[in-house]
Design a protein around this motif. Structure first.
Motif, PDB file in Angstrom:
ATOM      1  N   ILE A   1      -4.013  61.368 -73.940  1.00 44.33           N
ATOM      2  CA  ILE A   1      -3.047  61.670 -74.997  1.00 44.33           C
ATOM      3  C   ILE A   1      -1.610  61.495 -74.504  1.00 44.33           C
ATOM      4  O   ILE A   1      -0.846  60.726 -75.105  1.00 44.33           O
ATOM      5  N   PRO A   2      -1.181  62.150 -73.407  1.00 46.32           N
ATOM      6  CA  PRO A   2       0.203  61.932 -72.961  1.00 46.32           C
ATOM      7  C   PRO A   2       0.446  60.521 -72.430  1.00 46.32           C
ATOM      8  O   PRO A   2       1.538  59.956 -72.623  1.00 46.32           O
ATOM      9  N   VAL A   3      -0.559  59.927 -71.759  1.00 49.28           N
ATOM     10  CA  VAL A   3      -0.385  58.563 -71.236  1.00 49.28           C
ATOM     11  C   VAL A   3      -0.156  57.575 -72.377  1.00 49.28           C
ATOM     12  O   VAL A   3       0.706  56.697 -72.297  1.00 49.28           O
ATOM     13  N   SER A   4      -0.906  57.727 -73.463  1.00 48.66           N
ATOM     14  CA  SER A   4      -0.769  56.807 -74.598  1.00 48.66           C
ATOM     15  C   SER A   4       0.596  56.944 -75.262  1.00 48.66           C
ATOM     16  O   SER A   4       1.173  55.946 -75.718  1.00 48.66           O
ATOM     17  N   ILE A   5       1.105  58.156 -75.331  1.00 39.18           N
ATOM     18  CA  ILE A   5       2.442  58.357 -75.907  1.00 39.18           C
ATOM     19  C   ILE A   5       3.488  57.607 -75.075  1.00 39.18           C
ATOM     20  O   ILE A   5       4.374  56.931 -75.620  1.00 39.18           O
ATOM     21  N   PHE A   6       3.371  57.712 -73.756  1.00 40.81           N
ATOM     22  CA  PHE A   6       4.317  57.030 -72.862  1.00 40.81           C
ATOM     23  C   PHE A   6       4.248  55.520 -73.048  1.00 40.81           C
ATOM     24  O   PHE A   6       5.280  54.848 -73.149  1.00 40.81           O
ATOM     25  N   VAL A   7       3.053  54.966 -73.125  1.00 39.33           N
ATOM     26  CA  VAL A   7       2.894  53.525 -73.284  1.00 39.33           C
ATOM     27  C   VAL A   7       3.448  53.062 -74.628  1.00 39.33           C
ATOM     28  O   VAL A   7       4.085  52.006 -74.723  1.00 39.33           O
ATOM     29  N   GLY A   8       3.220  53.851 -75.678  1.00 37.27           N
ATOM     30  CA  GLY A   8       3.766  53.500 -76.991  1.00 37.27           C
ATOM     31  C   GLY A   8       5.277  53.400 -76.958  1.00 37.27           C
ATOM     32  O   GLY A   8       5.865  52.467 -77.523  1.00 37.27           O
ATOM     33  N   GLY A   9       5.940  54.346 -76.287  1.00 37.06           N
ATOM     34  CA  GLY A   9       7.389  54.316 -76.178  1.00 37.06           C
ATOM     35  C   GLY A   9       7.884  53.201 -75.287  1.00 37.06           C
ATOM     36  O   GLY A   9       8.907  52.566 -75.563  1.00 37.06           O
TER      37      GLY A   9
ATOM     38  N   GLY B   1      -6.567  62.164 -79.818  1.00 38.74           N
ATOM     39  CA  GLY B   1      -5.725  63.124 -80.530  1.00 38.74           C
ATOM     40  C   GLY B   1      -6.424  63.731 -81.730  1.00 38.74           C
ATOM     41  O   GLY B   1      -6.359  64.945 -81.955  1.00 38.74           O
ATOM     42  N   ALA B   2      -7.110  62.893 -82.528  1.00 43.33           N
ATOM     43  CA  ALA B   2      -7.787  63.404 -83.719  1.00 43.33           C
ATOM     44  C   ALA B   2      -8.962  64.304 -83.354  1.00 43.33           C
ATOM     45  O   ALA B   2      -9.212  65.313 -84.016  1.00 43.33           O
ATOM     46  N   SER B   3      -9.701  63.935 -82.303  1.00 46.15           N
ATOM     47  CA  SER B   3     -10.810  64.782 -81.873  1.00 46.15           C
ATOM     48  C   SER B   3     -10.298  66.122 -81.358  1.00 46.15           C
ATOM     49  O   SER B   3     -10.877  67.177 -81.627  1.00 46.15           O
ATOM     50  N   ARG B   4      -9.208  66.093 -80.620  1.00 44.56           N
ATOM     51  CA  ARG B   4      -8.594  67.326 -80.125  1.00 44.56           C
ATOM     52  C   ARG B   4      -8.119  68.188 -81.292  1.00 44.56           C
ATOM     53  O   ARG B   4      -8.273  69.416 -81.296  1.00 44.56           O
ATOM     54  N   ALA B   5      -7.549  67.548 -82.310  1.00 47.37           N
ATOM     55  CA  ALA B   5      -7.088  68.292 -83.481  1.00 47.37           C
ATOM     56  C   ALA B   5      -8.252  68.951 -84.202  1.00 47.37           C
ATOM     57  O   ALA B   5      -8.138  70.080 -84.692  1.00 47.37           O
TER      58      ALA B   5
END
Length: 401
Positions: free
Chosen positions: A79-87, A120-124
C-alpha cells in the motif's frame, strides 16, 4: 459511519481513506495535465490522450497480477510502496523530454495506482467489517483525490509550468505517513482475528456483468475528465480558469455521489440502486453536453453525482460475487475495470481531431443506458456469516436476493 463500527476501526478507516485520496490524486493529475501538455508541449488531442492511455494500459496489464497475488497474500506493505510509485511517475513528467518519455512516466504512475487498489480495498473491507457506509467512505477518498488534483495541478503546473510537477509528490509522502499510522490507531476485533477461512461460491457471471457496467461507466468518466476543460473553454465560451473549475466540479460531485451510494445501500438492494443511477445518468449527461453556456455546470455536477452513486457499491458487490477471490475482485472493481476508460480516451481524442470535440463526446450519452440493460435482472449475492476475515456478516437486506 455506522454505529456498529468500533472507534478504532473508524480511525483506521479514515487514515486508509486518506491514503486512497493520495493515490487516486495521481489518476486525476494525469487527466488534469492533458491541457498543459497540449499547450506547453504542442501535443495533439490524440497524443495527449495517449498519455492517459499509457497510464491506464499499464494499470490494466498489471492489475490481474496484483489481484491474484492479493488472493494469496495480504501484502499490506504494498500500500505505501504503491502510493510512492504513483507519485514518482507524475513527478517524473517534469524531466521527460519527449512524448515517449512522458508516456513512460504516466505508465509508471499507473502501475503504482494499480498496485494499491487490490491491497487497499481488501484492507478497507477488513476494517469496515462489511459496513456499506464505511466502504463508501473508502471509495470517497479516491473521489476526493480526483477532485483536488486539478486544483493542485493548476496551482503548480498552471503557474510554473510542467517543470513544477515534482511538487505533486507531496500528497504521496503524506499518504505513506497515513498508512504507517493505521497500526497505531486500529485494533482488529477478536472475531476477525479468529476467522481466517473464506467460504462461499464465486458467481463469475454476476461479477462479469458488474464489471461490464463499471467499464462503460469508466469510459464516460475518464472521457469527460480528460476533455471537459477543453470542451467548456472551446464550446461553452468560458474562460480558461472557469473551464478548469469544471473539472473540479466534476470530481467533487463524485465525492457526494459515492457517500450517497453508501447510505442508499442501507435501505435498498445495491443492484437496484445501480440500475436507477445509470438510467438517470442518460438525460443528465445529455444536458451536460448539449445545454449551452455556463448552465452546463449544473449538469456537470449532477452527472458526477449520479455516475458515482454506484462506485463503492460496485466494489462490495464484486467482493461478494467472488468471496474466494476477493483480491481479484478488489483489483478489477477498483482498478482494471475503472482504468479501462483510459483505453477509450485516444479514440475520443482521435475522433475530436477529425470531427471536433463537441461531437466526439456525444457517444458517451448512450453508454450508461447500455450499463442499465446489462444489469437488468442482476441480484445481490447472498452473504453468509461464514465469510472470511475480510467479509463480516452483512445486514439482512443485502443477504436477500
Amino acid at each position: 459511519m455506522s454505529s456498529t463500527v468500533s472507534r478504532s476501526a473508524r480511525h483506521g478507516a479514515r487514515l486508509l481513506a486518506y491514503s486512497h485520496v493520495t493515490v487516486d490524486f495521481y489518476q486525476g493529475a494525469i487527466a488534469a495535465l492533458v491541457p498543459f501538455l497540449v499547450v506547453e508541449r504542442g501535443y495533439s488531442y490524440a497524443a495527449a490522450a495517449g498519455i492517459v492511455l499509457a497510464s491506464s494500459l499499464a494499470s490494466s496489464i498489471v492489475q490481474p497480477l496484483f489481484g491474484a497475488l492479493g488472493d494469496r497474500w495480504q501484502m499490506r506493505w504494498l500500500i505505501p510502496v504503491s502510493i510512492f510509485v504513483g507519485g514518482l511517475g507524475v513527478a517524473g513528467i517534469a524531466f521527460a523530454d519527449s512524448l515517449i518519455a512522458t508516456s513512460l512516466m504516466a505508465a509508471l504512475s499507473g502501475i503504482g495506482v494499480a498496485a494499491y487498489h487490490p491491497a487497499g480495498a481488501s484492507r478497507a473491507r477488513v476494517i469496515s467489517g462489511n459496513d456499506q457506509v464505511v466502504m463508501s467512505w473508502f471509495s470517497l477518498g479516491g473521489n476526493i483525490g480526483f477532485a483536488i488534483a486539478p486544483l493542485a495541478v493548476a496551482a503548480t503546473v498552471g503557474v510554473f509550468g510542467l517543470r513544477a510537477s515534482p511538487l505533486l509528490m507531496v500528497p504521496a509522502l503524506t499518504g505513506m505517513l497515513a498508512v504507517a499510522l493505521i497500526g497505531s490507531v486500529y485494533t482488529p476485533s477478536s472475531a476477525r482475528l479468529a476467522s481466517k477461512q473464506v467460504s462461499g461460491i464465486d458467481d463469475w457471471r454476476g461479477f462479469i456483468r458488474t464489471s461490464i457496467a463499471i467499464i462503460l461507466r469508466s469510459v464516460v468518466f475518464v472521457g469527460m475528465g480528460s476533455f471537459i476543460v477543453l470542451f467548456m473553454h472551446q464550446y461553452r465560451g468560458v474562460s480558461e480558469p472557469v473551464a478548469a473549475a469544471s473539472l473540479f466540479v466534476f470530481y467533487l460531485g463524485g465525492a457526494f455521489g459515492t457517500a450517497l451510494g453508501g447510505y442508499l445501500a442501507k435501505k435498498w438492494q445495491r443492484t437496484s440502486i445501480l440500475r436507477w443511477a445509470y438510467l438517470v445518468s442518460v438525460p443528465v449527461i445529455a444536458g451536460m453536453l448539449l445545454v449551452p453556456g455556463p448552465a452546463a455546470f449544473i449538469f456537470i455536477a449532477l452527472a458526477s453525482v449520479v455516475l458515482y452513486v454506484p462506485f463503492s457499491l460496485h466494489v462490495t458487490l464484486g467482493q461478494d460475487y467472488l468471496p474466494r477471490h476477493m483480491g481479484t475482485a478488489s483489483g478489477v472493481t477498483l482498478g482494471l475495470a475503472v482504468s479501462c476508460g483510459g483505453l477509450a480516451s485516444p479514440a475520443i481524442g482521435a475522433l475530436a481531431d477529425n470531427v471536433g470535440l463537441e461531437y466526439a463526446l456525444l457517444p458517451l450519452i448512450v453508454l450508461p443506458a447500455i450499463a442499465f440493460v446489462v444489469l437488468i435482472g442482476l441480484k445481490d449475492p447472498e452473504l453468509t456469516n461464514s465469510h472470511s476475515v475480510a467479509v463480516a456478516p452483512s445486514d439482512s437486506k443485502n443477504s436477500s436476493s
